[in-house]
Each structure stands twice: as structure tokens, then as C-alpha cells.
Design a protein around this motif. Structure first.
Motif, PDB file in Angstrom:
ATOM      1  N   ALA A   1     -21.309 -54.664  80.270  1.00 44.05           N
ATOM      2  CA  ALA A   1     -22.264 -54.237  79.328  1.00 44.05           C
ATOM      3  C   ALA A   1     -23.176 -55.477  78.972  1.00 44.05           C
ATOM      4  CB  ALA A   1     -21.745 -53.854  77.990  1.00 44.05           C
ATOM      5  N   ASP A   2     -22.629 -56.688  79.091  1.00 40.44           N
ATOM      6  CA  ASP A   2     -23.763 -57.937  78.900  1.00 40.44           C
ATOM      7  C   ASP A   2     -24.453 -58.192  79.875  1.00 40.44           C
ATOM      8  OD1 ASP A   2     -22.769 -58.072  76.131  1.00 40.44           O
ATOM      9  OD2 ASP A   2     -21.013 -59.318  76.749  1.00 40.44           O
ATOM     10  N   VAL A   3     -24.345 -57.542  81.311  1.00 44.69           N
ATOM     11  CA  VAL A   3     -25.264 -58.138  82.303  1.00 44.69           C
ATOM     12  C   VAL A   3     -26.329 -57.252  82.492  1.00 44.69           C
ATOM     13  CG1 VAL A   3     -24.957 -58.466  84.837  1.00 44.69           C
ATOM     14  CG2 VAL A   3     -22.964 -58.681  83.393  1.00 44.69           C
ATOM     15  N   ASP A   4     -27.438 -57.994  82.530  1.00 43.35           N
ATOM     16  CA  ASP A   4     -28.899 -57.356  82.485  1.00 43.35           C
ATOM     17  C   ASP A   4     -29.100 -57.109  84.196  1.00 43.35           C
ATOM     18  OD1 ASP A   4     -31.375 -56.014  82.980  1.00 43.35           O
ATOM     19  OD2 ASP A   4     -32.130 -57.476  81.219  1.00 43.35           O
TER      20      ASP A   4
ATOM     21  N   GLN B   1      -6.363 -45.139  64.284  1.00 39.99           N
ATOM     22  CA  GLN B   1      -7.646 -45.558  63.586  1.00 39.99           C
ATOM     23  C   GLN B   1      -7.314 -46.504  62.273  1.00 39.99           C
ATOM     24  OE1 GLN B   1     -10.655 -45.574  64.793  1.00 39.99           O
ATOM     25  NE2 GLN B   1     -11.465 -46.714  63.000  1.00 39.99           N
TER      26      GLN B   1
ATOM     27  N   PRO C   1     -35.700 -50.341  80.733  1.00 37.41           N
ATOM     28  CA  PRO C   1     -34.392 -50.410  81.211  1.00 37.41           C
ATOM     29  C   PRO C   1     -33.244 -50.829  80.264  1.00 37.41           C
ATOM     30  CG  PRO C   1     -35.841 -52.528  81.299  1.00 37.41           C
ATOM     31  CD  PRO C   1     -36.566 -51.222  80.837  1.00 37.41           C
ATOM     32  N   ARG C   2     -32.130 -50.779  80.591  1.00 39.07           N
ATOM     33  CA  ARG C   2     -30.734 -51.307  80.058  1.00 39.07           C
ATOM     34  C   ARG C   2     -30.915 -52.681  79.926  1.00 39.07           C
ATOM     35  NH1 ARG C   2     -25.885 -52.442  79.567  1.00 39.07           N
ATOM     36  NH2 ARG C   2     -25.560 -53.281  81.820  1.00 39.07           N
ATOM     37  N   PHE C   3     -30.659 -53.312  78.426  1.00 33.73           N
ATOM     38  CA  PHE C   3     -30.649 -54.745  78.177  1.00 33.73           C
ATOM     39  C   PHE C   3     -29.139 -55.256  78.115  1.00 33.73           C
ATOM     40  CE2 PHE C   3     -34.940 -53.405  77.251  1.00 33.73           C
ATOM     41  CZ  PHE C   3     -35.621 -54.100  77.860  1.00 33.73           C
ATOM     42  N   SER C   4     -28.967 -56.643  78.186  1.00 31.52           N
ATOM     43  CA  SER C   4     -27.895 -57.163  77.777  1.00 31.52           C
ATOM     44  C   SER C   4     -27.508 -56.743  76.433  1.00 31.52           C
ATOM     45  CB  SER C   4     -27.845 -58.616  78.016  1.00 31.52           C
ATOM     46  OG  SER C   4     -28.134 -58.951  79.218  1.00 31.52           O
ATOM     47  N   ALA C   5     -26.198 -56.607  76.020  1.00 30.16           N
ATOM     48  CA  ALA C   5     -25.934 -56.321  74.563  1.00 30.16           C
ATOM     49  C   ALA C   5     -26.028 -54.928  74.128  1.00 30.16           C
ATOM     50  CB  ALA C   5     -26.374 -57.412  73.687  1.00 30.16           C
ATOM     51  N   ASP C   6     -27.004 -54.257  75.116  1.00 30.59           N
ATOM     52  CA  ASP C   6     -27.071 -52.807  74.896  1.00 30.59           C
ATOM     53  C   ASP C   6     -25.753 -51.856  74.829  1.00 30.59           C
ATOM     54  OD1 ASP C   6     -29.813 -53.183  74.751  1.00 30.59           O
ATOM     55  OD2 ASP C   6     -30.410 -51.959  76.289  1.00 30.59           O
TER      56      ASP C   6
ATOM     57  N   THR D   1     -24.159 -57.435  63.066  1.00 30.81           N
ATOM     58  CA  THR D   1     -22.751 -57.581  62.559  1.00 30.81           C
ATOM     59  C   THR D   1     -22.887 -58.352  61.337  1.00 30.81           C
ATOM     60  OG1 THR D   1     -22.516 -59.255  63.975  1.00 30.81           O
ATOM     61  CG2 THR D   1     -21.540 -57.434  64.737  1.00 30.81           C
TER      62      THR D   1
ATOM     63  N   ASP E   1     -16.348 -47.459  61.316  1.00 25.67           N
ATOM     64  CA  ASP E   1     -15.175 -47.087  61.574  1.00 25.67           C
ATOM     65  C   ASP E   1     -14.144 -48.145  61.047  1.00 25.67           C
ATOM     66  OD1 ASP E   1     -15.839 -44.831  62.852  1.00 25.67           O
ATOM     67  OD2 ASP E   1     -15.095 -45.376  64.862  1.00 25.67           O
TER      68      ASP E   1
ATOM     69  N   ARG F   1     -35.685 -59.295  77.212  1.00 23.91           N
ATOM     70  CA  ARG F   1     -34.945 -60.205  78.244  1.00 23.91           C
ATOM     71  C   ARG F   1     -34.754 -61.680  77.937  1.00 23.91           C
ATOM     72  NH1 ARG F   1     -36.861 -57.082  83.187  1.00 23.91           N
ATOM     73  NH2 ARG F   1     -35.096 -55.794  83.110  1.00 23.91           N
TER      74      ARG F   1
ATOM     75  N   GLU G   1     -25.883 -62.912  69.403  1.00 26.74           N
ATOM     76  CA  GLU G   1     -24.200 -63.110  69.121  1.00 26.74           C
ATOM     77  C   GLU G   1     -23.960 -62.053  67.805  1.00 26.74           C
ATOM     78  OE1 GLU G   1     -22.084 -65.325  70.483  1.00 26.74           O
ATOM     79  OE2 GLU G   1     -20.263 -64.934  69.423  1.00 26.74           O
TER      80      GLU G   1
ATOM     81  N   ARG H   1     -26.347 -55.842  68.225  1.00 23.19           N
ATOM     82  CA  ARG H   1     -25.737 -54.942  68.998  1.00 23.19           C
ATOM     83  C   ARG H   1     -26.841 -53.728  68.910  1.00 23.19           C
ATOM     84  NH1 ARG H   1     -19.593 -54.326  68.133  1.00 23.19           N
ATOM     85  NH2 ARG H   1     -19.839 -56.435  68.627  1.00 23.19           N
TER      86      ARG H   1
END
Lengths: 397, 427
Positions: free
Chosen positions: A213-216, A371, B167-172, B284, B363, B389, B399, B402
Motif C-alpha cells: 500500500a506504500d508503493v506508488d 475487537q 492515481p493511487r498514491f503512497s499511504a493511500d 494519527t 475502532d 508525489r 508518518e 493516512r
């Protein structure tokens, strides 16, 4: 917390007088009546401290840079060499505060405009007071021990990581998937215990530990490392249409992980001029950082999206945080025994919760947690991380 | 005499009417709105208008001095009839013109219509002033061509090239339920109830033609769109939007915000409009709050107190990225202010009008909170994507962030008298 010089009765008596002069309260120099609160104006060629002396105790210096260059401020010992406290990187027109615990004695204050040379120095006296602080002569010894021990710990974990990673990639390349899956969370334990050190190498960490998920991908980034192999070992959790890696691709990615692990280990084991430094604040920050890793990725089950072995990583992060903390614990006890007691208790409480999830040599899968259990673990992490975040400031005050 | 005229002649209980009557009332309302907005601003000089006209060269709600509250909605069009869509846009335009002047959503009003019928205004804004309400409409890429490539309303040829899904980016960690949309409506006001009232009534008018895809409430504007405003703070406690494009910078607006005449032949209808990028950025919070002050300031690159860059000066002093500190540059290489500075992005700037949000707790008992990022740009491909980007690649702030939702819209130019919003696209 800043101690006050005034006895309670005297404070009461002074209140009306103070109230009457609130107009001047922000005029700068100790208008609040606290003789341990000093101001410093650091100009291009002057260093004006609001007083030439203060009673022993916790002193604060509000250092304002009135010059045009970056400045620093130091409180130096009688010999002009020993640094009692320092505050660096104060940009023009900005103010930073130095807080130090100073026992009775002779000192120097020094401003260092441009951050070069020995600075503009003036003698500074700390006089006797009821609040006199004791600084143990053995502090430096405790610091040295903590640094040496932590270095040894990191080097040991790194060596084990290298060994286990080799075993792991051998199994993976040979197609012994069951055994590779069993070793995966175990080998990663050595990584997670020293994660903050590993992450300090900004070039290696993304190659080794990036999550998908962290890779563009759209920007052309490539995905390699532990989690790519994880996905390939647990393909049933991957998206529909996932193509398992070919034997050749397996070798490519496994060799890449091994090469990076070797590089990491070389840097960690380096000696001489290349040796890593572990100053006391870095050790304390490392402990805090590992807990933040838990709060950010492990408690949410995001780290191990396919294997669901997040609790192994969780435990390893906590191990690393606890080792770092225990290395400085003795020193902390000389500065703030209550904080030390609290941290020990909170570490124990978190560990007790984790122990409930043990299964065989490892843990239950993250996906097996209810949970309520996740919430309980999360609350225990918060309860520990909050006081732990005070560790560095307390140790270095 | 038609029924309509009868309606017009009846003494109407408008929202303003409830406060009093005539010019005196308008004065009271104005003073109230100004006093309140000023107090929340922390400034005493900024005079905030109580009403903004819907009609004009550009849609209101872009360079309008950012109000304090937001209700934003993304909608999907459910009809396949172009005429139905156009009819809705007409009705929305009329309703928006009324509501932004403090009048009811429908021509009758909340309590003036027939007793046997539901009122054409829901009524929760009775007694409230217009509160600086602006309503801004936009069109998403899926309105032109859906996911299966169908040209839904004969608009495919007119889709500007810049209007494509992000586009989908990192940390998405995008939630499909908070992403995309055929249409959007942004309602900003000084009063949350006024903003909610506007969206609620427009959504209601759209039933049968549109459905709500997702929506977002925001409080505490996190940027400044006018030099008359002070810089607000985000939920990390830092001033946000110090270097924003301001309404007063007309050259910068032409260069970075408004779509120009010849920007894109297919998208000529959009000249004078802009592109809106929306991103729901979760912070966060609990982890951030445990970072030392020094770390927080190094991550942002500014002081928390005054917002001055770490290289010194005051809030609006230009950062000096070259200035050396004791270990590397004084403003760290991964500091947010450096990574997204226009100097690093070929000079590209954005007009941001984001809002803080808190949607209760997650949650784990943490705050489900962050920044609802809204930016108006001349071209997302040059003015937004490179910045995102760059952040993903090297911003220390990542960090603690999100990204949980996103969408992009083409926001047409302003509405002339007698026109409906987006008329240039459909004519």
C-alpha cells in the motif's frame, strides 16, 4: 516541572502585588518573579543574559536570537569545556528554551552566533539554595554503560537477522513454502526489535520493509522486500487474479532481500570512523519510536496484510523498546524515580496482555483477535507510550 | 393572476424577516455576522460579509474569504436522461441563489406553504442569517464517461484532459465509500447549521436524479484565502495555509487557479472555472501528540508558536532552505514546508480551503480526525499530483497521515443572470 523559590505563604502574600503589575508581565526579564527563569538575547556580537547568577535548581534560559545568523546557546562548566546544557539551531528572531538542572558552582554562558568559534562567554554563578540539586558523579558511567549495552544489543540482533534471513530465503527459493512460512515471523522478530535503527537508513528501509500500500506504482516505484515475499507465500489472501511468482522471480527478490540485509548488517557492525553512535537521547527516542511503530501499524493489523503475524512484530517492537528503556532505567531512577516505576508497571501490563495471546512458540493470528482484545491492547500501548514520551526530556534535562 | 404571483405577494416569512424588518434588520444581521466571524478569527479588523451573491464571473466559495464551517457532498447521477440532469441543475441554481441570500430553499418557504404538503424548505435555518453561505458546484470525471466507458450524457467529447481520476498514491488507504462522485456541492458558512441546511435541501431536490455517494462535515477552516484573515491551525496545532494563494493576488489566481481560455480545446466550457481536488487526510493524532515539540517543529519546518520558518523571522518570512544548522540544513531536508514549497514544484501553487474534521472515534478509541483537504488548481496534473508525489516520497509528515478518501471535480465558471450552473457544458 519548574520549581518555585517562594514558600507557599510567601506566594499568597505576593499575589496581589503580582496581579497589580500584570501589564508588565511580558516585558521579558523575570517579571513573573521567578529568579530561575532567565532570558538571553543572542545578537551578532553580544550575548546578554538577564542575570549573572541564579540559585541552584532547574534553570530556564529563554534564548532569543536578535542577530541575523543562526545561533546556539551553552551553559558550560567551570572549566569552560564541560557542556551542562545546550540549545542549538535558533534561527534569526526565534526563541528556544534551554532547561537545565544546575547545582551550586561557577559556570559560563556562551552564545555562538554563526555556530562557529568558542562563542561569546560570560561567567555565571549558581548560588546555594534549599532546592540544591545533586548530580551524581556516576551519571556519565551510567550513560556510557547504556550506550555500550545498546550497541551490543543492536549488533547481536542484526547478526541473528542476517542468519535467519539466509535460512528463510533458502527455504523460499527451494520452494519449501511451509517451512518458509513458519520462519517468516521468527526472522522478522530480529528486524522488528531494531526497527528504528534499520529505519534510520532511509535508502534500505523502503527496499526491505515497504508494504504494497506504500508503493506508488503509478509513479514508477518498484516493490521489493519482506512483504512482497509474504504476499507470495500467502497467496490465498491476495487479490483475485494474483499471479504467484515464478521460480526465477523468487530468486531475484530473495537475493535482493539478502543483499540488503547484508548491507544493513555491515553498516550496523561497522567499527572505527564508520561506527554508529547511540547517544542516550537516541536510545530513549528509539524506545519511544518502537512503541509508535506498534501504535501505527501493528495494532491495526496493517503490517502483515497476508500472513497476519502482526503479534510477532508487536512483541518484537515491545522487546526492543523495553531493552532500550532498561538500558537507561538506572539513570532515569536518579532523575525521576516515579516515572521509572510507572514505565516498568506499564511495560509489565502490556506484556501480560500480549502473553494472553501466545500460542505454541508464537502468537495467535491478528485475524483471530476479537475487537475487544484489539482495543485492550491498543489502550495498553497508549497507556505506556504516553509516559514513555517523557523519557528523553527527563533523561536529558 | 397566477398562483405564482399570489405566492409572491403573500407576506413571506423569510429567514431575515424573522429578525425584524427592512433595512434596520439587514444592518443587525450584518453586524452580527461580522462580530461573530471576527471573534472566531481572532482578529478584529477583518470585516466578513454576511451574504455573497451566487452570480458572478467565478463561482463563489473559491476565493471567497474562507468561512469557518463546511458541508461537502459528492453525488452520483442516477438518471440516464440528460434533460433531467439539466433540470436539476436549473433548480439547484435557483435554490442556491435564494439560500445564499438568507432566503428559503424553495419559493414557498418553511412554513408558508399549504398545510397539507411538506414544506419546500426544511426549516432548520429559520431565524438564522445567511452567515456568509456560499454554494459551489463541480462535475466529476465519471459524469463524462462511467467506469465501463459509456458516454452517459453525450459529454465525453467535452471532458477536459486534466479531469481524470487521481492515481493511487503512497499511504493511500482509500475507502471506496469516500471516493469519487459524478457531482459535488461545497457549502461553506460561518454557521454549521446553515451549511448543513443548504446541502440537505439540495440533496432532497436531487432525489430521483442523484444519490449521495459520500459527504463530509468540516469545522475550523485550515487555510486563508484572503489577506484580511489570520492563519488558522490544523489539528496538529500548527498554522496551516500560510503560503496559500490569496484572493488579492489576481495574477497568481490567473496563473495557478483559474482555467484559461486556451488551456484545453475540449474543455473550453471550463474557462474561468477551476479544478477541485478533495482528499480526506486522517491524522494519527495520538501518536503525533507524543512527539517532542522539537520533533514536531522539525517535521513541519516551522515553529509551533508563531508559524515562523525554522530559518527565522516571523510567520510570513520566506523560508531560507540554504541556511545551515548544526547537523545539516536548519530546515530539515524532509520538513513539510520544504517538500511542498513551490520552489520544489516548478513554482506551482494551489488555493487551498481545507477544513478540520472529527468524525467521532475509530475502532481503537482514537480520534477519527484530520484535515479535509480541498484545493482549487488550474490543472491537477501540474499543480497537485507532483506535490502529493513529493510528499509521499520524502515528507516526514507522511508518518502521521493516512489518506482515506479522494475525488476530483471540474468546477465551472460563475453563473450569469438567467443561466444555470454549468450551462456552458450542456449548451
Amino acid at each position: 516541572m519548574r520549581k518555585t523559590l517562594l514558600a507557599p505563604a510567601a506566594v499568597l502574600a505576593l499575589l496581589p502585588a503580582l496581579a497589580a503589575c500584570t501589564d508588565n508581565a511580558d516585558s521579558g526579564d523575570s517579571a513573573d518573579g521567578d529568579v530561575r527563569a532567565l532570558t538571553v538575547a543572542s545578537g551578532d556580537d553580544a550575548c546578554e543574559v538577564s542575570a549573572g547568577s541564579a540559585p541552584a535548581g532547574t534553570l530556564t534560559f529563554d534564548v532569543t536570537n536578535t542577530g541575523s545568523d543562526v545561533t546556539e546557546f551553552y551553559l558550560l562548566g567551570e572549566d569552560g569545556l564541560r557542556i551542562v546544557g545546550e540549545v542549538e539551531n535558533i534561527g534569526p528572531n526565534l526563541t528556544k528554551t534551554l532547561t537545565v538542572n544546575a547545582p551550586e558552582g561557577d559556570y559560563f554562558t556562551a552564545c555562538k552566533p554563526g555556530m562557529v568559534g568558542e562563542g561569546i562567554r560570560t561567567g555565571f554563578a549558581v548560588t546555594a539554595s534549599d532546592d540544591d540539586v545533586e548530580v551524581s558523579a556516576s551519571d556519565q558511567e551510567l550513560i556510557d554503560t547504556a550506550e555500550a549495552n545498546y550497541r551490543a544489543y543492536v549488533q547481536d540482533q542484526s547478526a541473528q537477522l542476517l542468519e535467519k534471513t539466509q535460512e528463510f530465503v533458502d527455504l523460499y527459493e527451494a520452494g519449501d513454502d511451509d517451512e518458509a512460512r513458519a520462519l517468516y515471523p521468527v526472522a522478522r522478530t530480529n528486524w522488528e526489535r531494531i526497527e528504528t535503527v534499520a529505519e534510520s537508513f532511509g535508502d534500505l528501509d523502503p527496499k526491505m520493509d515497504a508494504r504494497e500500500a506504500d508503493v506508488d506504482f503509478a509513479a514508477g516505484e518498484k516493490w521489493t522486500g519482506w512483504h512482497l515475499i509474504e504476499k507470495d507465500l500467502w497467496p490465498e489472501d491476495a487479490e483475485k487474479g494474483y499471479q504467484p511468482l515464478t521460480a526465477r522471480q523468487r530468486v531475484t527478490y530473495a537475493d535482493d532481500l539478502m543483499a540488503n540485509t547484508t548491507d544493513l548488517n555491515d553498516r550496523i557492525q561497522a567499527t572505527g570512523a564508520d561506527a554508529l553512535e547511540y547517544p542516550i537521547d537516541a536510545i530513549a527516542n528509539g524506545s519511544i519510536g518502537l512503541l509508535e511503530e506498534v501504535a501505527n501499524g501493528k495494532i491495526t493489523g496493517e503490517e502483515e496484510a497476508w500472513s497476519h503475524t502482526d503479534l510477532w512484530d508487536f512483541q518484537a517492537n515491545v522487546d526492543g523498546a523495553r531493552v532500550a528503556y532498561e538500558g537507561v532505567q538506572e539513570l532515569l531512577e536518579t532523575k525521576d524515580p516515579e516515572l521509572a516505576t510507572e514505565l516498568t508497571e506499564k511495560f509489565d501490563a502490556l506484556q501480560a496482555l500480549l502473553d494472553e495471546q501466545r500460542e505454541g512458540d508464537g502468537f495467535v493470528l491478528y485475524t483471530d483477535l476479537t475487537q475487544d482484545e484489539v482495543r485492550e491492547l491498543s489502550a495498553a500501548v497508549d497507556a505506556l507510550a504516553e509516559p514513555l514520551s517523557q523519557l528523553t526530556a527527563t533523561l536529558t534535562a | 393572476m397566477t398562483d405564482d404571483e399570489t405566492t409572491q405577494r403573500r407576506p413571506r416569512l423569510s429567514r431575515r424577516g424573522l429578525i425584524g424588518g427592512g433595512a434596520a434588520a439587514a444592518g443587525v444581521v450584518g453586524a452580527f455576522a461580522v462580530g461573530r466571524a471576527s471573534a472566531e478569527d481572532g482578529t478584529t479588523t477583518a470585516a466578513v460579509a454576511s451574504t455573497y451573491p451566487l452570480h458572478g464571473e467565478h463561482q463563489a466559495g473559491i476565493i471567497t474569504p474562507a468561512q469557518d464551517r463546511l458541508h461537502f457532498v459528492a453525488l452520483d447521477v442516477t438518471t440516464e436522461e440528460r434533460e433531467e440532469l439539466v433540470d436539476l441543475l436549473r433548480r439547484w441554481t435557483d435554490a442556491a441563489a435564494r439560500m445564499t441570500q438568507g432566503e428559503p430553499a424553495g419559493p414557498l418557504g418553511p412554513v408558508e406553504g399549504p398545510a397539507a404538503a411538506p414544506p419546500d424548505d426544511t426549516g432548520e435555518a429559520i431565524g438564522l442569517p445567511a452567515s456568509g453561505l456560499t454554494i459551489t458546484f463541480g462535475f466529476g470525471p465519471s459524469l463524462f464517461r462511467d467506469a465501463r466507458g459509456r458516454d452517459r450524457f453525450g459529454l465525453a467529447e467535452r471532458r477536459p484532459a486534466a479531469l481524470e481520476e487521481l492515481p493511487r498514491f503512497s499511504a493511500d488507504v482509500l475507502d471506496p465509500g469516500r471516493t469519487g462522485g459524478d457531482l459535488c456541492i461545497q457549502a461553506c458558512a460561518h454557521d454549521p447549521q446553515v451549511a448543513v441546511h443548504a446541502i440537505r435541501n439540495l440533496v432532497r431536490m436531487g432525489f430521483g436524479t442523484t444519490t449521495v455517494r459520500w459527504s463530509q462535515l468540516g469545522f475550523g477552516r485550515t487555510s486563508t484565502t484572503s489577506t484580511s484573515q489570520s492563519t488558522p491551525r490544523n489539528l496538529f496545532g500548527f498554522k496551516d495555509g500560510t503560503a496559500n494563494v490569496k484572493a488579492e493576488e489576481s495574477d497568481a489566481l490567473d496563473e495557478h487557479v483559474w482555467v484559461g481560455e486556451g488551456d484545453d480545446p475540449a474543455g473550453d466550457w471550463l474557462a474561468g472555472g477551476s479544478y477541485l481536488v478533495a482528499r480526506r487526510i486522517n491524522m494519527t493524532i495520538e501518536v503525533w501528540d507524543r512527539q517532542s515539540l522539537e520533533s514536531q517543529e522539525n517535521i513541519v519546518g516551522r515553529t509551533k508558536g508563531t508559524g515562523a520558518p525554522l530559518s527565522g523571522g516571523a510567520e510570513f518570512t520566506e523560508p531560507d532552505f540554504e541556511m545551515a544548522g548544526s547537523a545539516g540544513p536548519l530546515i530539515p531536508v524532509d520538513a513539510h514546508v520544504r517538500v511542498v514549497h513551490p520552489d520544489q514544484l516548478d513554482g506551482a501553487r494551489m488555493l487551498r480551503r481545507g477544513y478540520n474534521f472529527v468524525d467521532g472515534s475509530n475502532d481503537l478509541g482514537g480520534l477519527d480526525a484530520g484535515l479535509f483537504f480541498l484545493a482549487y488548481v488550474r490543472d491537477p496534473r501540474t499543480h497537485f499530483i507532483p506535490a502529493q508525489r513529493a510528499m509521499a516520497a520524502s515528507d516526514a509528515l507522511m508518518e502521521y497521515l493516512r489518506f482515506t478518501g479522494q475525488a476530483v471535480f471540474a468546477v465551472p465558471a460563475g453563473v450569469a443572470d438567467g443561466e444555470y450552473v454549468g450551462q456552458a457544458l450542456f449548451s
